[in-house]
Design an enzyme around this catalytic site. Sequence first.
Site, PDB file in Angstrom:
ATOM      1  N   LYS A 138      75.458 117.169  59.113  1.00  8.02           N
ATOM      2  CA  LYS A 138      75.317 116.037  58.674  1.00  8.02           C
ATOM      3  C   LYS A 138      75.029 115.173  59.173  1.00  8.02           C
ATOM      4  O   LYS A 138      74.857 115.385  60.751  1.00  8.02           O
ATOM      5  CB  LYS A 138      77.268 115.767  58.948  1.00  8.02           C
ATOM      6  CG  LYS A 138      77.999 116.244  57.472  1.00  8.02           C
ATOM      7  CD  LYS A 138      78.379 115.686  56.847  1.00  8.02           C
ATOM      8  CE  LYS A 138      78.681 115.960  55.663  1.00  8.02           C
ATOM      9  NZ  LYS A 138      79.119 116.026  55.201  1.00  8.02           N
ATOM     10  N   GLY A 184      84.714 118.869  59.325  1.00  8.90           N
ATOM     11  CA  GLY A 184      85.285 118.113  57.973  1.00  8.90           C
ATOM     12  C   GLY A 184      84.531 116.939  58.613  1.00  8.90           C
ATOM     13  O   GLY A 184      84.819 115.379  57.645  1.00  8.90           O
ATOM     14  N   SER A 185      84.290 116.601  60.071  1.00  8.83           N
ATOM     15  CA  SER A 185      83.986 114.869  59.366  1.00  8.83           C
ATOM     16  C   SER A 185      82.825 114.750  59.847  1.00  8.83           C
ATOM     17  O   SER A 185      81.804 115.510  59.350  1.00  8.83           O
ATOM     18  CB  SER A 185      84.021 115.074  61.398  1.00  8.83           C
ATOM     19  OG  SER A 185      83.204 115.161  61.894  1.00  8.83           O
ATOM     20  N   GLU A 190      70.875 113.835  51.298  1.00  2.00           N
ATOM     21  CA  GLU A 190      72.282 113.670  50.040  1.00  2.00           C
ATOM     22  C   GLU A 190      73.039 112.347  50.852  1.00  2.00           C
ATOM     23  O   GLU A 190      72.900 112.208  51.629  1.00  2.00           O
ATOM     24  CB  GLU A 190      73.173 114.569  50.405  1.00  2.00           C
ATOM     25  CG  GLU A 190      74.747 115.121  49.634  1.00  2.00           C
ATOM     26  CD  GLU A 190      75.359 115.915  50.070  1.00  2.00           C
ATOM     27  OE1 GLU A 190      76.545 115.840  49.818  1.00  2.00           O
ATOM     28  OE2 GLU A 190      74.765 116.651  50.242  1.00  2.00           O
ATOM     29  N   ASP A 248      82.025 116.264  40.641  1.00  4.57           N
ATOM     30  CA  ASP A 248      82.760 117.275  41.098  1.00  4.57           C
ATOM     31  C   ASP A 248      83.519 116.690  40.529  1.00  4.57           C
ATOM     32  O   ASP A 248      84.036 116.172  40.369  1.00  4.57           O
ATOM     33  CB  ASP A 248      83.096 116.947  42.628  1.00  4.57           C
ATOM     34  CG  ASP A 248      84.086 117.090  43.686  1.00  4.57           C
ATOM     35  OD1 ASP A 248      84.328 118.546  42.884  1.00  4.57           O
ATOM     36  OD2 ASP A 248      84.540 117.555  44.847  1.00  4.57           O
ATOM     37  N   GLU A 258      77.793 124.888  46.904  1.00  5.98           N
ATOM     38  CA  GLU A 258      78.760 124.508  49.428  1.00  5.98           C
ATOM     39  C   GLU A 258      79.912 125.219  48.904  1.00  5.98           C
ATOM     40  O   GLU A 258      80.579 125.731  48.528  1.00  5.98           O
ATOM     41  CB  GLU A 258      78.712 123.031  49.138  1.00  5.98           C
ATOM     42  CG  GLU A 258      79.380 122.554  50.290  1.00  5.98           C
ATOM     43  CD  GLU A 258      79.160 120.666  50.230  1.00  5.98           C
ATOM     44  OE1 GLU A 258      79.241 120.444  51.523  1.00  5.98           O
ATOM     45  OE2 GLU A 258      79.724 120.346  48.724  1.00  5.98           O
ATOM     46  N   GLU A 310      78.741 113.048  44.917  1.00  8.77           N
ATOM     47  CA  GLU A 310      80.300 113.554  45.404  1.00  8.77           C
ATOM     48  C   GLU A 310      80.592 112.222  45.306  1.00  8.77           C
ATOM     49  O   GLU A 310      82.393 112.756  45.189  1.00  8.77           O
ATOM     50  CB  GLU A 310      79.104 113.206  46.343  1.00  8.77           C
ATOM     51  CG  GLU A 310      81.044 113.672  47.649  1.00  8.77           C
ATOM     52  CD  GLU A 310      80.297 114.184  49.064  1.00  8.77           C
ATOM     53  OE1 GLU A 310      81.754 113.640  50.445  1.00  8.77           O
ATOM     54  OE2 GLU A 310      79.460 114.235  49.477  1.00  8.77           O
ATOM     55  N   HIS A 344      79.442 119.057  44.872  1.00  6.90           N
ATOM     56  CA  HIS A 344      80.213 119.012  45.848  1.00  6.90           C
ATOM     57  C   HIS A 344      81.273 119.642  45.394  1.00  6.90           C
ATOM     58  O   HIS A 344      81.882 119.459  44.681  1.00  6.90           O
ATOM     59  CB  HIS A 344      80.616 117.604  46.451  1.00  6.90           C
ATOM     60  CG  HIS A 344      81.553 116.997  47.312  1.00  6.90           C
ATOM     61  ND1 HIS A 344      82.713 116.574  46.792  1.00  6.90           N
ATOM     62  CD2 HIS A 344      81.180 117.125  48.509  1.00  6.90           C
ATOM     63  CE1 HIS A 344      83.810 116.706  47.976  1.00  6.90           C
ATOM     64  NE2 HIS A 344      82.377 116.460  48.995  1.00  6.90           N
ATOM     65  N   GLY A 404      84.714 119.627  47.158  1.00 10.93           N
ATOM     66  CA  GLY A 404      85.919 119.017  47.913  1.00 10.93           C
ATOM     67  C   GLY A 404      86.955 119.531  48.035  1.00 10.93           C
ATOM     68  O   GLY A 404      87.951 119.747  48.415  1.00 10.93           O
ATOM     69  N   ASP A 421      72.742 115.245  55.152  1.00  6.88           N
ATOM     70  CA  ASP A 421      73.751 114.427  54.047  1.00  6.88           C
ATOM     71  C   ASP A 421      74.610 113.251  54.997  1.00  6.88           C
ATOM     72  O   ASP A 421      74.858 113.682  56.400  1.00  6.88           O
ATOM     73  CB  ASP A 421      75.217 115.268  54.215  1.00  6.88           C
ATOM     74  CG  ASP A 421      76.648 115.180  53.358  1.00  6.88           C
ATOM     75  OD1 ASP A 421      75.856 114.019  52.760  1.00  6.88           O
ATOM     76  OD2 ASP A 421      77.353 115.528  53.120  1.00  6.88           O
TER      77      ASP A 421
END
Length: 410
Positions: A219, A24-25, A274, A323, A377, A300, A350, A352, A248
């Site tokens: 990322k 998740g980082s 992104e 989102d 995603e 996002e 996105h 989340g 991203d």
Amino acid sequence: MNKSIVIKKGFAEDVRFQLKDGSGSDAIHTVPTYAYGVCHLHTDSMLQGVGLAFTLGEGNNLVKDAITYLVKHVEGREINELMADFGTTYKQMVDDPNFRWLGPHKGVVHLALAAVVNACYDLWAKSRAVPLWQLLIELSPEELVNTLDFSYYEDILSREQAIELLRSKSAGREMRKKILDLGYPGYDTSVGWFNYSDEKVADNIRHAMDMGFTAMKLKVGSKDPARDIRRAEMVRNIAGDKATIMFDANQQWNLPQAISICKSLLPLNPYWIEEPTHPDDVYAHVALAEAVPVKLALGEHVPNKILFKNFLQSGCMSFNQVDAVRVGGVSEFILISLLSKKFNIPVVPHVGDMGQIHQHLVLFNHIAMDHPALLLEHIPHLKEAFVNPVEIVNGRYKTPHTPGMSADLK
């Protein structure tokens, strides 16, 4: 005849999940705690509406408190009567004079609004014993538009224009319903979290490909751009030339940095880059799009329909990542999707919410609006937390058939 179901009481819950080992980082959120501000709508039946807003930990309690206030707008309402003119109630909630000063239409109060709105749509679908995607595509254009608030959109997308847009897409609906059997194509974000080692990213790419994913995201946004370039080249080399690769930055770069690094990433043929810079800075995104021939994915952290309106009008947005747990829930998501269709900008949300809600919304967008079925995603870390988790087969989302929007937590 739809059975009468009355919302007796709304409750809020603060639910958090501590992720481990770098999952998740990103470049900004280095130690994330995935969290939901949850709205529960208790009724005079066995059914319960569940709506989510997504946060990253501390502060989730503020969203919970705001939900507790906003649910007063829907308590005592019969769900079918409420949703028959939900746009009016939505506007009353979003413009509540006790909360509007805190936004307007952004931040903690708008996240709380998303949870309440999503719980209403979830209960509505459950009351008709159908999944959310089915409820939405079976509504007439007028019934659907009645759930929306067109305030500040009148100059660019009126209620009548939205109805006409939906009617104009009726041709081809049956053909587009084939997506229900095929499954909606996904892409894997979990291959390349920011804090993962190069070795872990490499292993994850191979695992994603074994699962049938042909699209994946890395990322970027390191203090040393050379790290980003090295890892991006590694993803391309392992995944191959035919793979769809996205990068991203999670808002990490200023404009000069974004221009420089995007130019360096161009030879790797990114499908998109992104969140290259601050999500409110429309001008910087326009300048970047003019300086570098790269497609930008934005949304996002774009908080409301007005900023989406500005981004769509500006011409810098290639992919719309609205989102439904960031903007004001399903209602605002649909309105933004309609405007995005008017501008012929595809919606690739996105997620989340782990894709639980958006698997319904992308099916609706494709079938009812003729948005292209590009990608959704996929993030797997909270799969076990849901009563009806998403199912991925050969890189595609299997169509959900349980009533509601798949938001119920264990």
